[in-house]
Scaffold this active site. Structure first.
Site, PDB file in Angstrom:
ATOM      1  N   ARG A 102     -26.021  25.834  -3.006  1.00 20.21           N
ATOM      2  CA  ARG A 102     -25.665  25.242  -4.453  1.00 20.21           C
ATOM      3  C   ARG A 102     -24.406  23.738  -3.728  1.00 20.21           C
ATOM      4  O   ARG A 102     -23.478  24.842  -3.980  1.00 20.21           O
ATOM      5  CB  ARG A 102     -25.691  25.955  -5.084  1.00 20.21           C
ATOM      6  CG  ARG A 102     -26.409  27.287  -5.220  1.00 20.21           C
ATOM      7  CD  ARG A 102     -26.574  28.194  -6.766  1.00 20.21           C
ATOM      8  NE  ARG A 102     -26.444  29.331  -7.414  1.00 20.21           N
ATOM      9  CZ  ARG A 102     -28.199  29.774  -7.407  1.00 20.21           C
ATOM     10  NH1 ARG A 102     -28.654  28.684  -7.657  1.00 20.21           N
ATOM     11  NH2 ARG A 102     -28.464  30.448  -7.331  1.00 20.21           N
ATOM     12  N   ASP A 108     -37.739  33.022 -10.510  1.00 23.00           N
ATOM     13  CA  ASP A 108     -37.293  32.800 -11.569  1.00 23.00           C
ATOM     14  C   ASP A 108     -39.099  33.111 -12.349  1.00 23.00           C
ATOM     15  O   ASP A 108     -39.464  33.272 -14.130  1.00 23.00           O
ATOM     16  CB  ASP A 108     -36.747  32.609 -12.165  1.00 23.00           C
ATOM     17  CG  ASP A 108     -34.629  33.322 -12.008  1.00 23.00           C
ATOM     18  OD1 ASP A 108     -35.296  34.492 -11.057  1.00 23.00           O
ATOM     19  OD2 ASP A 108     -34.681  32.189 -11.979  1.00 23.00           O
ATOM     20  N   ARG A 111     -29.414  55.919 -18.089  1.00 28.00           N
ATOM     21  CA  ARG A 111     -28.484  55.247 -17.179  1.00 28.00           C
ATOM     22  C   ARG A 111     -28.517  54.231 -17.436  1.00 28.00           C
ATOM     23  O   ARG A 111     -29.675  53.431 -17.469  1.00 28.00           O
ATOM     24  CB  ARG A 111     -28.856  56.549 -15.938  1.00 28.00           C
ATOM     25  CG  ARG A 111     -28.120  57.468 -15.520  1.00 28.00           C
ATOM     26  CD  ARG A 111     -26.848  57.744 -15.936  1.00 28.00           C
ATOM     27  NE  ARG A 111     -26.539  59.485 -16.164  1.00 28.00           N
ATOM     28  CZ  ARG A 111     -26.181  59.984 -15.294  1.00 28.00           C
ATOM     29  NH1 ARG A 111     -26.472  59.942 -14.038  1.00 28.00           N
ATOM     30  NH2 ARG A 111     -26.014  61.587 -15.150  1.00 28.00           N
TER      31      ARG A 111
END
Ligand code: F6P
Length: 363
Positions: free
Chosen positions: A74, A152, A278
């Site tokens: 990036r 994504d 959890r």
């Protein structure tokens, strides 16, 4: 033949190597010179050994590997004009005017900006005596094709992005594993999955793993979600289920825009229902490991189509993205897709959930 370069930018994803391989081999097959740019835009800015000519064999034995063998970053420098000036100089050194950018919407926006600046950058380099005056006529513009590599599935304009299918497999495998231990102990598990501002992974994993509940950023739950969630979980238990699975996208929010974290969900369940609850955060496991057959094929097909698109482009051609639309490789205008992708985020920022969901859709 033309000279072209391929680079991977932003977060890596499984299947990127397959796309790199396909670009290299299709380019060579069509008589082009093909270069790797290592470390994404950073390598383009830094030049030197980051820009290396590829050969047929340099992409052997990578199709099955996760990540990207040419590195990704990036990059802040490329956002500044000074960085783009250096990048242009480095590309001109090799007469590279065709680029395949494999990355997310940020990386593709950067590519578009670079193309807009190109003529000015070349002129500046000529004026400074850093490149010969003939370069502007020789390389009047750069042609750009984007491929979306991201686990994504957050890009408007393609049915799937490279890496999503593999990430889903990781999530499903992990969830199945959690289910068996959850059943033994009659526990509730809140599983956090990646996806930044996109709920695709959470939603599809939720469906594929029979989760009881799923939180995504594009469609926050009703304001009384705490009660609704607990009612649903209790109902599942009363029907004989020994466990509960709740999937939370890392970017999940409520209708006020505040985060719904896995820990918050855990707290709600423990305080109201007193179930042993959890949290499992899957993290970068989702972004690693070998790509599925689907992602390998997607990378192959998109890479080959990207080269064909470059071959047909002229200096006037607007950048395009190669996307998959109903199992066909198609070319779509890059900036139109980027703008729509950004409009989803804007709609979410404005709490306009109907628009966010509509824009995420296909048409
Ligand atoms: O965009 C891919 C992604 O894995 C997101 O799902 C996640 O939010 C982000 O990248 C994590 O970024 P980094 O690897 O830089 O921490």
């Amino acid at each position: 033949g033309r000279s072209m370069a391929v680079f991977t930018s932003g977060g890596d994803s499984q299947g990127m190597n397959s796309a790199v391989r396909s670009v290299v081999r299709m380019g060579l097959y069509l008589g082009c010179r093909v270069f790797f740019i290592h470390e994404g835009y950073q390598g383009m800015v830094d030049g030197g050994n980051n820009i290396i000519e590829a050969s047929w064999n340099s992409v052997s034995d990578i199709i099955q590997k996760g990540g990207t063998i040419i590195g990704s970053a990036r990059c802040k420098d490329f956002r500044e004009r000074a960085g783009r000036l250096k990048a242009a100089e480095n590309l001109l050194q090799h007469s590279i005017t065709n680029l395949v950018c494999i990355g997310g919407d940020g990386s593709l926006t950067g590519a578009n900006q670079f193309r807009k600046d190109w003529a000015g950058l070349v002129q500046e380099l000529i004026d400074a005596g850093r490149v010969p005056a003939s370069k502007l006529a020789e390389c009047p513009n750069i042609q750009i094709v984007g491929l979306v590599g991201s686990i994504d599935n957050d890009f408007c304009g393609t049915d799937m992005t490279i890496g999503t299918d593999t990430a889903l497999h990781r999530i499903i495998e992990a969830t199945d594993a959690v289910v068996s231990t959850a059943q033994s102990h009659q526990r509730a598990f809140v599983i956090e999955v990646m996806g930044r501002h996109c709920g695709y992974l959470a939603l599809v994993a939720g469906l594929a793993s029979e989760a009881d509940w799923c939180f995504i950023p594009e469609w926050p739950p009703p304001t009384n979600w705490r009660e609704l969630l607990c009612e649903k979980l209790a109902q599942m238990r009363s029907e004989g289920n020994r466990l509960n699975i709740i999937i939370v996208a890392e970017g999940a929010i409520d209708r006020d825009g505040s985060p719904i974290s896995a820990e918050l969900v855990q707290k709600v369940i423990t305080e109201t229902l007193h179930y042993d609850t959890r949290v499992t955060v899957l993290g970068h496991v989702q972004r690693g490991g070998c790509p599925t057959a689907f992602d390998r094929l997607l990378g192959c097909r998109m890479g080959a189509e990207a080269v064909l698109a470059l071959m047909e482009m002229t200096p006037e051609s607007e950048p395009c993205v190669v996307s998959i639309d109903g199992n066909q490789m198609v070319r779509v205008p890059l900036m139109q897709c980027v703008e729509r992708t950004q409009a989803v985020q804007k709609a979410m920022d404005n709490k306009d959930w109907d628009t966010a969901v509509r824009l995420r859709g296909r048409s």
